[in-house]
Motif scaffolding. Structure first.
Motif, PDB file in Angstrom:
ATOM      1  N   SER A  51      42.995  33.861  42.958  1.00 47.06           N
ATOM      2  CA  SER A  51      42.340  32.720  43.494  1.00 47.06           C
ATOM      3  C   SER A  51      41.220  33.192  44.569  1.00 47.06           C
ATOM      4  CB  SER A  51      43.206  31.662  44.269  1.00 47.06           C
ATOM      5  OG  SER A  51      44.416  31.249  43.316  1.00 47.06           O
ATOM      6  N   ARG A  52      41.494  33.977  45.509  1.00 48.82           N
ATOM      7  CA  ARG A  52      40.408  34.572  46.212  1.00 48.82           C
ATOM      8  C   ARG A  52      39.357  35.210  45.544  1.00 48.82           C
ATOM      9  NH1 ARG A  52      45.109  35.599  49.416  1.00 48.82           N
ATOM     10  NH2 ARG A  52      45.166  38.002  48.508  1.00 48.82           N
ATOM     11  N   GLN A  53      39.678  36.132  44.857  1.00 51.12           N
ATOM     12  CA  GLN A  53      38.559  36.808  43.926  1.00 51.12           C
ATOM     13  C   GLN A  53      37.701  35.874  43.134  1.00 51.12           C
ATOM     14  OE1 GLN A  53      37.919  40.668  41.330  1.00 51.12           O
ATOM     15  NE2 GLN A  53      38.901  40.814  43.402  1.00 51.12           N
ATOM     16  N   LYS A  55      37.085  32.721  43.940  1.00 56.05           N
ATOM     17  CA  LYS A  55      36.140  32.172  44.669  1.00 56.05           C
ATOM     18  C   LYS A  55      34.841  32.907  44.961  1.00 56.05           C
ATOM     19  CE  LYS A  55      36.052  29.489  48.883  1.00 56.05           C
ATOM     20  NZ  LYS A  55      34.744  30.024  49.513  1.00 56.05           N
ATOM     21  N   LYS A  56      35.248  34.296  45.570  1.00 54.38           N
ATOM     22  CA  LYS A  56      34.043  35.011  45.886  1.00 54.38           C
ATOM     23  C   LYS A  56      33.114  35.406  44.572  1.00 54.38           C
ATOM     24  CE  LYS A  56      36.844  37.728  49.489  1.00 54.38           C
ATOM     25  NZ  LYS A  56      37.215  38.909  49.820  1.00 54.38           N
TER      26      LYS A  56
END
Length: 347
Positions: A51-53, A55-56
């Motif tokens: 999820s974090r990657q 978004k990035k």
């Protein structure tokens, strides 16, 4: 039961063995629960990292697009433009990779599965389980298609009882409801069936439910034979589709051209272009039969003796099915024709 000393000795020895085995089972189960907790932590960690990657990567894509727009080609060197293009291509590949990873990670159910099953994890965590469930889905469709054919043949040519018709329509409601649930579970596990070929089962469920509530009367008898004959034809076409699509999918999967979780569908998709175009006339004939059913029902709804709301509602449902099936199939055919034409020009 009475035991002799020898029998009792053997029983005590067996009990000692069972005690030792029981302790081993307890140790194994304790280790299993420990590993299960570790797996859960890994799943949560992996899902969070993805999820974090994502978004990035989304922010990076926006930033690269702004760089291209704010700095026209003359201000960017060819090397920089090539680097941006490579990054954008890598981002697409990474997103595809994340989707494949997420097929093996627990995820929240969609609205439909939440309504039907509640917040239950339906993600199967290994390939064998996924393939087994997919194969069971395909067998379920094949078996029910044969049963529906036999049932509709019986109602059409052997017995004309409203109770039997009601059972047949109930079978259709149950069949399509089950298909929608199973397809939603398969989509959660990586199957790429989507769009109209999922939605048309919801329409079919609604249509079968309306047919089930249609009371006995002159108008019902007027449409009954046409409906049952259509069901017979539809069952034959679906059997043909399953038989040929499953063989085609097997070959394409062996060649690495299709995903392992791809399914047979009651329509026409781009991968069927090679080897299955002979099915198109049968599909188009069935779709125009849906249009014919719709027109027949709309004409019946205009009759003075028509009091049942089911007549117009079934007509609308058949019209929706015709429009969705026809234009989706036509779109696939047109797209493949255009792609083949472009390839021919490039050669």
């Amino acid at each position: 039961m009475l035991f002799s000393p020898t029998g009792l000795t053997e029983c005590l020895r067996e009990w000692d063995d069972l005690e030792k085995n029981h302790q081993q089972i307890l140790d194994t189960h304790r280790l299993y629960k420990q590993k299960l907790e570790e797996v859960t932590k890994l799943q949560n960690g992996c899902s969070g990292a993805i999820s974090r990657q994502r978004k990035k990567l989304k922010d990076l894509t926006v930033a690269l697009k702004e760089c291209q727009e704010n700095h026209p080609t003359p201000k960017l060197s060819p090397e920089e433009m090539e680097t941006i293009a490579e990054i954008q291509e890598s981002v697409k590949d990474r997103i595809t990779s994340f989707s494949e990873m997420e097929a093996f990670l627990p995820k929240k159910n969609g609205l439909y599965l939440n309504l039907v099953l509640g917040n239950v994890n339906v993600t199967l965590l290994n390939k064998q389980s996924k393939f087994a469930y997919k194969d069971e889905y395909e067998k379920f469709k094949l078996i029910l298609t044969v049963i529906i054919f036999i049932f509709s043949f019986t109602c059409r040519f052997l017995f004309s009882y409203r109770v039997l018709d009601a059972l047949f329509n109930f079978l259709l409601v149950w069949y399509y409801c089950t298909l929608t649930i199973r397809e939603s579970i398969l989509i959660s596990n990586g199957s790429r069936i989507k769009g109209w070929w999922v939605f048309h089962h919801y329409v079919s469920t609604f249509l079968s439910g309306v047919m089930l509530t249609w009371p006995e009367g002159a108008l019902y008898q007027m449409f009954r034979d046409q409906f049952l004959t259509y069901c017979l034809y539809q069952s034959c076409v679906q059997f043909l589709q399953y038989y040929y699509q499953s063989g085609c999918l097997y070959r394409l999967r062996a060649l690495g051209e299709r995903h392992n979780m791809d399914l047979t569908v009651e329509g026409f998709q781009s991968w069927m272009w090679r080897g299955l175009t002979f099915l198109l006339p049968f599909l188009f004939f069935g779709q125009f039969w849906q249009l014919f059913n719709s027109i027949t029902l709309f004409k019946m709804s205009q009759l003075p003796e028509c009091k049942e709301w089911q007549v117009a509602m079934c007509g609308c449902s058949y019209m929706v099915l015709f429009l969705g099936n026809f234009f989706t199939t036509l779109g696939v055919v047109y797209q493949k024709y255009t792609n083949n034409k472009d390839k021919t020009k490039s050669l």
